[in-house]
Design a protein around this motif. Structure first.
Motif, PDB file in Angstrom:
ATOM      1  N   MET A   1       0.859  -1.172   0.000  1.00 46.08           N
ATOM      2  CA  MET A   1       0.000   0.000   0.000  1.00 46.08           C
ATOM      3  C   MET A   1       0.904   1.234   0.000  1.00 46.08           C
ATOM      4  SD  MET A   1      -2.978   1.041   2.749  1.00 46.08           S
ATOM      5  CE  MET A   1      -3.877  -0.442   2.399  1.00 46.08           C
ATOM      6  N   ASP A   2       0.617   2.160  -0.898  1.00 41.42           N
ATOM      7  CA  ASP A   2       1.386   3.400  -0.968  1.00 41.42           C
ATOM      8  C   ASP A   2       1.166   4.234   0.286  1.00 41.42           C
ATOM      9  OD1 ASP A   2       2.292   2.730  -3.493  1.00 41.42           O
ATOM     10  OD2 ASP A   2       0.625   3.717  -4.508  1.00 41.42           O
ATOM     11  N   GLN A   3       1.957   5.288   0.406  1.00 43.82           N
ATOM     12  CA  GLN A   3       1.799   6.230   1.525  1.00 43.82           C
ATOM     13  C   GLN A   3       0.354   6.726   1.553  1.00 43.82           C
ATOM     14  OE1 GLN A   3       4.164   7.098   3.680  1.00 43.82           O
ATOM     15  NE2 GLN A   3       3.068   8.682   4.762  1.00 43.82           N
ATOM     16  N   LEU A   4      -0.284   6.613   2.691  1.00 41.85           N
ATOM     17  CA  LEU A   4      -1.680   7.039   2.820  1.00 41.85           C
ATOM     18  C   LEU A   4      -1.756   8.532   3.089  1.00 41.85           C
ATOM     19  CD1 LEU A   4      -3.247   4.242   5.017  1.00 41.85           C
ATOM     20  CD2 LEU A   4      -3.799   4.759   2.665  1.00 41.85           C
ATOM     21  N   MET A   5      -2.699   9.176   2.443  1.00 41.40           N
ATOM     22  CA  MET A   5      -2.988  10.585   2.712  1.00 41.40           C
ATOM     23  C   MET A   5      -4.046  10.632   3.810  1.00 41.40           C
ATOM     24  SD  MET A   5      -1.274  12.596   0.618  1.00 41.40           S
ATOM     25  CE  MET A   5      -2.249  14.069   0.725  1.00 41.40           C
ATOM     26  N   LEU A   6      -3.873  11.557   4.729  1.00 40.23           N
ATOM     27  CA  LEU A   6      -4.872  11.774   5.778  1.00 40.23           C
ATOM     28  C   LEU A   6      -5.625  13.050   5.470  1.00 40.23           C
ATOM     29  CD1 LEU A   6      -2.864  10.864   9.004  1.00 40.23           C
ATOM     30  CD2 LEU A   6      -4.376   9.412   7.638  1.00 40.23           C
ATOM     31  N   TYR A   7      -6.912  13.027   5.734  1.00 44.18           N
ATOM     32  CA  TYR A   7      -7.780  14.171   5.470  1.00 44.18           C
ATOM     33  C   TYR A   7      -8.514  14.529   6.750  1.00 44.18           C
ATOM     34  CZ  TYR A   7      -6.966  12.515   0.744  1.00 44.18           C
ATOM     35  OH  TYR A   7      -6.370  12.090  -0.419  1.00 44.18           O
ATOM     36  N   HIS A   8      -8.758  15.787   6.917  1.00 47.95           N
ATOM     37  CA  HIS A   8      -9.521  16.255   8.068  1.00 47.95           C
ATOM     38  C   HIS A   8     -10.988  16.331   7.654  1.00 47.95           C
ATOM     39  CE1 HIS A   8     -11.121  19.150  11.024  1.00 47.95           C
ATOM     40  NE2 HIS A   8     -10.348  18.468  11.830  1.00 47.95           N
ATOM     41  N   GLY A   9     -11.831  15.520   8.271  1.00 47.21           N
ATOM     42  CA  GLY A   9     -13.265  15.566   7.996  1.00 47.21           C
ATOM     43  C   GLY A   9     -13.689  14.805   6.757  1.00 47.21           C
ATOM     44  N   ARG A  10     -14.886  15.118   6.321  1.00 52.03           N
ATOM     45  CA  ARG A  10     -15.545  14.416   5.223  1.00 52.03           C
ATOM     46  C   ARG A  10     -14.884  14.735   3.893  1.00 52.03           C
ATOM     47  NH1 ARG A  10     -20.965  15.636   6.219  1.00 52.03           N
ATOM     48  NH2 ARG A  10     -21.602  14.540   4.360  1.00 52.03           N
ATOM     49  N   PRO A  11     -15.121  13.897   2.873  1.00 49.97           N
ATOM     50  CA  PRO A  11     -14.616  14.211   1.537  1.00 49.97           C
ATOM     51  C   PRO A  11     -15.251  15.502   1.022  1.00 49.97           C
ATOM     52  CG  PRO A  11     -15.349  11.933   1.663  1.00 49.97           C
ATOM     53  CD  PRO A  11     -15.801  12.605   2.925  1.00 49.97           C
ATOM     54  N   ALA A  12     -14.485  16.259   0.257  1.00 51.99           N
ATOM     55  CA  ALA A  12     -15.012  17.510  -0.303  1.00 51.99           C
ATOM     56  C   ALA A  12     -16.197  17.228  -1.215  1.00 51.99           C
ATOM     57  CB  ALA A  12     -13.915  18.249  -1.056  1.00 51.99           C
ATOM     58  N   ASP A  13     -16.155  16.103  -1.916  1.00 52.10           N
ATOM     59  CA  ASP A  13     -17.237  15.721  -2.821  1.00 52.10           C
ATOM     60  C   ASP A  13     -17.690  14.316  -2.450  1.00 52.10           C
ATOM     61  OD1 ASP A  13     -19.013  15.237  -4.871  1.00 52.10           O
ATOM     62  OD2 ASP A  13     -17.494  15.221  -6.458  1.00 52.10           O
ATOM     63  N   CYS A  14     -18.898  14.190  -1.941  1.00 50.81           N
ATOM     64  CA  CYS A  14     -19.412  12.887  -1.521  1.00 50.81           C
ATOM     65  C   CYS A  14     -20.228  12.203  -2.616  1.00 50.81           C
ATOM     66  CB  CYS A  14     -20.262  13.033  -0.257  1.00 50.81           C
ATOM     67  SG  CYS A  14     -19.279  13.278   1.244  1.00 50.81           S
ATOM     68  N   ALA A  15     -20.229  12.755  -3.825  1.00 49.84           N
ATOM     69  CA  ALA A  15     -21.036  12.189  -4.908  1.00 49.84           C
ATOM     70  C   ALA A  15     -20.670  10.735  -5.199  1.00 49.84           C
ATOM     71  CB  ALA A  15     -20.902  13.040  -6.167  1.00 49.84           C
ATOM     72  N   ALA A  16     -19.395  10.388  -5.052  1.00 51.88           N
ATOM     73  CA  ALA A  16     -18.962   9.024  -5.338  1.00 51.88           C
ATOM     74  C   ALA A  16     -19.110   8.100  -4.128  1.00 51.88           C
ATOM     75  CB  ALA A  16     -17.507   9.026  -5.808  1.00 51.88           C
ATOM     76  N   ARG A  17     -19.510   8.631  -3.006  1.00 52.67           N
ATOM     77  CA  ARG A  17     -19.679   7.832  -1.780  1.00 52.67           C
ATOM     78  C   ARG A  17     -21.134   7.382  -1.678  1.00 52.67           C
ATOM     79  NH1 ARG A  17     -14.516   8.160   1.056  1.00 52.67           N
ATOM     80  NH2 ARG A  17     -13.370   9.574  -0.297  1.00 52.67           N
ATOM     81  N   ALA A  55      -0.565   5.076   9.745  1.00 59.39           N
ATOM     82  CA  ALA A  55      -0.845   6.436   9.265  1.00 59.39           C
ATOM     83  C   ALA A  55      -1.693   7.212  10.266  1.00 59.39           C
ATOM     84  CB  ALA A  55      -1.537   6.383   7.903  1.00 59.39           C
ATOM     85  N   LEU A  56      -2.681   6.553  10.853  1.00 59.23           N
ATOM     86  CA  LEU A  56      -3.576   7.217  11.805  1.00 59.23           C
ATOM     87  C   LEU A  56      -2.960   7.361  13.198  1.00 59.23           C
ATOM     88  CD1 LEU A  56      -7.010   5.569  10.897  1.00 59.23           C
ATOM     89  CD2 LEU A  56      -6.284   7.915  10.411  1.00 59.23           C
ATOM     90  N   GLY A  57      -1.939   6.582  13.482  1.00 61.31           N
ATOM     91  CA  GLY A  57      -1.299   6.654  14.790  1.00 61.31           C
ATOM     92  C   GLY A  57      -2.102   6.021  15.902  1.00 61.31           C
ATOM     93  N   CYS A  58      -2.948   5.060  15.554  1.00 65.45           N
ATOM     94  CA  CYS A  58      -3.729   4.338  16.558  1.00 65.45           C
ATOM     95  C   CYS A  58      -4.239   3.036  15.958  1.00 65.45           C
ATOM     96  CB  CYS A  58      -4.903   5.180  17.060  1.00 65.45           C
ATOM     97  SG  CYS A  58      -6.239   5.405  15.889  1.00 65.45           S
ATOM     98  N   GLY A  59      -4.658   2.134  16.840  1.00 63.66           N
ATOM     99  CA  GLY A  59      -5.231   0.879  16.379  1.00 63.66           C
ATOM    100  C   GLY A  59      -6.644   1.084  15.853  1.00 63.66           C
TER     101      GLY A  59
END
Length: 185
Positions: A1-17, A55-59
C-alpha cells in the motif's frame, strides 16, 4: 500500500460515496466530532489494516457481528484489533450459550453492510435496536478510536471520549462493557 494521505473531515465531494457512508459523516459533523480520514483500497483483515493504523497513529477497532445459535439475538462487539477473540469468554460474561458469527444476510439486513465493513457507525441503520452493542473495556484506555464509516474503503479516527460521550448516546444503543482476555489458550 502506498503512503496514505490523511484528510480532516468528510470528503469535499461525496457524490462518489454511498448513502450509508455519507450518513456517517453527517452524524459525526452534527455532533461536532473532529475526525481524521484515511481513504484506501477495500481491506478485509486486521493485518491488512496495519498501514492504516500506522498512518492514523492508533489501532483500528475489530468489529465482530455475532449471533446466538438461533440467530435471534444479535450483537456487535467492538474490541482492540490486535486482541484475540474466543467466544467462550464473551458468552460466559453475557450468560448465554456460545455465540457464532452472524450470517452475511443478517449483517446486511440489520446493519446495511457486508463482511469487512461493520463498525459502531453501522448502528445508525439499526433504528429498532435489534443489535446489542458490546465493547471490550480495554478500548476505554485508548486516546483515539478508529473504525470504518460503513465502508471498508475509508477509516476514521476520533477521540475515544467522543465515542463514549457523543456518538454512543446519539446512536441510541446502550453499550455493555466486557473484559476479554489477551492471553487465550
Amino acid at each position: 500500500m502506498d503512503q496514505l494521505m490523511l484528510y480532516h473531515g468528510r470528503p469535499a465531494d461525496c457524490a462518489a460515496r454511498d448513502a450509508a457512508e455519507t450518513a456517517c459523516y453527517d452524524v459525526l459533523d452534527a455532533l461536532g466530532i473532529d475526525y481524521i480520514r484515511a481513504d484506501h483500497d477495500a481491506l478485509f483483515t486486521m493485518n491488512a489494516l496495519a498501514p492504516v493504523e500506522a498512518a492514523l497513529g492508533c489501532g483500528v477497532a475489530k468489529n465482530l457481528f455475532l449471533a446466538n445459535r438461533q440467530q435471534t439475538d444479535l450483537y456487535l462487539l467492538i474490541m482492540p484489533g490486535d486482541k484475540p477473540f474466543k467466544t467462550k469468554y464473551l458468552s460466559a460474561q453475557l450468560g448465554c450459550s456460545r455465540l457464532s458469527f452472524g450470517s452475511e444476510e443478517l449483517l446486511r439486513d440489520y446493519l446495511g453492510v457486508t463482511h469487512g465493513s461493520a463498525s459502531v457507525l453501522c448502528l445508525l441503520r439499526d433504528e429498532a435496536n435489534r443489535v446489542r452493542l458490546l465493547g471490550d473495556r480495554e478500548l476505554l484506555g485508548a486516546e483515539y478510536f478508529a473504525c470504518h464509516p460503513c465502508r471498508n474503503t475509508s477509516t476514521l479516527r476520533f477521540p475515544t471520549a467522543d465515542l463514549i460521550n457523543k456518538l454512543l448516546p446519539a446512536l441510541h444503543h446502550e453499550i455493555t462493557w466486557v473484559d476479554l482476555p489477551r492471553d487465550v489458550e
